[in-house]
Design an enzyme around this catalytic site. Structure first.
Site, PDB file in Angstrom:
ATOM      1  N   THR A  60      22.399  44.366   4.031  1.00  0.00           N
ATOM      2  CA  THR A  60      22.558  45.306   2.255  1.00  0.00           C
ATOM      3  C   THR A  60      23.483  46.758   2.846  1.00  0.00           C
ATOM      4  OG1 THR A  60      19.974  44.943   1.465  1.00  0.00           O
ATOM      5  CG2 THR A  60      21.315  46.636   0.771  1.00  0.00           C
ATOM      6  N   ILE A  78      22.380  61.213   1.429  1.00  0.00           N
ATOM      7  CA  ILE A  78      22.279  62.446   1.077  1.00  0.00           C
ATOM      8  C   ILE A  78      22.869  63.175   2.391  1.00  0.00           C
ATOM      9  CG2 ILE A  78      20.593  64.867   1.188  1.00  0.00           C
ATOM     10  CD1 ILE A  78      18.785  63.699   0.138  1.00  0.00           C
ATOM     11  N   GLY A  81      11.263  45.489  -5.032  1.00  0.00           N
ATOM     12  CA  GLY A  81      12.036  45.148  -3.841  1.00  0.00           C
ATOM     13  C   GLY A  81      12.042  46.907  -3.778  1.00  0.00           C
ATOM     14  N   ASP A 121       8.060  55.475   8.808  1.00  0.00           N
ATOM     15  CA  ASP A 121       9.162  55.950   8.563  1.00  0.00           C
ATOM     16  C   ASP A 121       9.534  57.441   8.135  1.00  0.00           C
ATOM     17  OD1 ASP A 121      12.117  54.655   7.497  1.00  0.00           O
ATOM     18  OD2 ASP A 121      11.342  56.210   6.300  1.00  0.00           O
ATOM     19  N   LYS A 128      12.211  60.158  10.696  1.00  0.00           N
ATOM     20  CA  LYS A 128      12.716  61.392  10.395  1.00  0.00           C
ATOM     21  C   LYS A 128      12.402  62.390  10.357  1.00  0.00           C
ATOM     22  CE  LYS A 128      13.766  57.549   6.553  1.00  0.00           C
ATOM     23  NZ  LYS A 128      13.296  56.922   5.681  1.00  0.00           N
TER      24      LYS A 128
END
Ligand code: HSE
Length: 400
Positions: free
Chosen positions: A11, A131, A182, A196, A200
């Site tokens: 992707t 971003i 998805g 996740d 970060k």
């Protein structure tokens, strides 16, 4: 022409290749010689792709080609991404990546290898997707003492929380919907359990502190226990529930946490909904600065990867910058952090709660479905944790 190689034609990697073609004119305004994807590394063949002729399956073809100045690692995961990145850096080839898992786990080591070989390891796309956040922190806000970061750092959980709130739906139903669309992975654990987002906030904490922050040391709670009742009480309190990554520096004390919070409607993150991310930075001089945008997705993430490629290409592949040192940042014991809390408990336990929390109850939200909601004034996690043990029927969330 600056030649680059893209590792992984999935992707994000596919987005990088397409973006470089589609935006070549824009790229040439800053980089007159332009960018060209000379190789794409993938074990699969892509006979129907216009880029299929550039696909190779041997990393050495790329490492041994002196024309390759920058490599984009968009494979994800730890291996073979780590080995390929390490080899590239040891060959003096700079690498940029969207792979937050690898940056959080081995970023310190890879930056050290890069430095030793006169190369760079850049990872703008690893936090906040499209971003721009890492470069502004490093460049535009370099003069600031950053005392706070509050961020919605995961699009999947923000989508789930937004849908639960808007449609009065259960966590399980919305997760299934997010998987069908998805947005959520078939194995959604890394997102819904906060891992996740934790990686970060560890990357952001490392950048602003200049020291290595291990994500495993950051207290981390996800959103799988959030119920319709939590959302209903949040509405009564004029709040929305959001999974936040927080970093706070107060004197010598540094706290970091991932947890769901009640966010009041006058807070800038209240309006960050759906798959969007928002990151509020507090500097001691500039005050609040807010970053908002698409935290995931093919083209937003590819855009951030290519921004690193442009930085590296403009510096002839050698923009040597070490984001943080190997020295470990010791986080202050999270039990000493002060927070305000929302508590809901059966109406029948209200008197007991009043006795236990006393004057710290700043507001009673009323009763919904047999439960009462309370807002408690600031207290340390330790004090709250001790008192709440006497109310095992209660559920709670932190508040901003
Ligand atoms: N799973 C991540 C998210 C992808 O939902 O935000 C971007 O890091």
């Amino acid at each position: 022409m600056t030649n680059i190689a893209v590792l992984g034609f999935g992707t994000v990697g596919g987005g990088v290749v397409e973006l470089i073609d589609a935006n070549q004119d824009a790229i040439r305004k800053r980089l007159p010689e332009g960018l060209y994807v000379k190789y794409i590394l993938d074990i699969r063949k892509f006979p129907d792709s216009p880029y299929g002729g550039r696909v190779v399956d041997d990393i050495n073809r790329i490492l041994e080609d002196p024309e390759v100045s920058v490599i984009c690692e968009t494979m994800g995961g730890i291996e073979p991404a780590f080995s390929f990145t390490k080899s590239a850096l040891e060959h003096g080839i700079s690498v940029c990546t969207s792979n937050k898992e690898l940056v959080a786990a081995r970023g310190t080591q890879l930056m050290e290898i890069a430095r030793a070989h006169g190369a760079s390891y850049l990872f703008e796309a690893s936090v906040g997707g499209g971003i721009p956040i890492l470069r502004p922190l490093r460049d535009s806000l370099a003069q600031e003492e950053i005392t706070g970061i509050t961020g919605i750092l995961n699009g999947t959980t923000n989508y789930i929380l937004t849908k639960m709130d808007q449609e009065d739906a259960s966590f399980d139903d919305v997760l299934k919907d997010a998987q069908a669309k998805g947005y959520a992975e078939r194995n959604p654990e890394a997102d819904i359990e906060g891992k996740d987002a934790c990686r970060k906030i560890a990357i952001l904490s490392s950048i602003v502190s200049g020291k290595s922050v291990r994500y495993e040391d950051i207290p981390c709670e996800g959103i799988s226990e959030i119920t319709k009742a939590d959302h209903a009480f949040a509405k009564l309190a004029g709040c929305r529930i959001r999974l936040l990554g927080t970093y706070r520096k107060s004197g010598e004390a540094v706290f970091a946490r991932i947890a769901p919070y009640l966010v009041p409607e006058d807070h800038p993150l209240y309006s960050v909904s759906g798959v969007f991310n928002g990151i509020l930075i507090h500097g001691n001089m500039v005050d609040d600065v807010m970053f908002y945008g698409q935290g995931a997705g093919r083209y937003p993430t590819a855009s951030a990867v290519v921004s690193d490629v442009m930085t590296l290409a403009a510096a002839d592949g050698k923009c040597v910058s070490t984001e943080w040192s190997e020295e470990k940042l010791t986080l202050t014991n999270a039990e000493r952090e002060k927070n305000t809390f929302f508590v809901r408990l059966p109406d029948s336990r209200l008197d007991a709660a009043k006795q236990l929390f006393g004057d710290t109850i700043v507001k009673t939200l009323g009763s919904l479905g047999g439960e009462t909601g309370l807002i408690l004034g600031p207290m340390t996690e330790e004090v709250f944790g001790t008192v709440i043990q006497a109310l095992p029927e209660a559920a709670y969330l932190r508040m901003l």
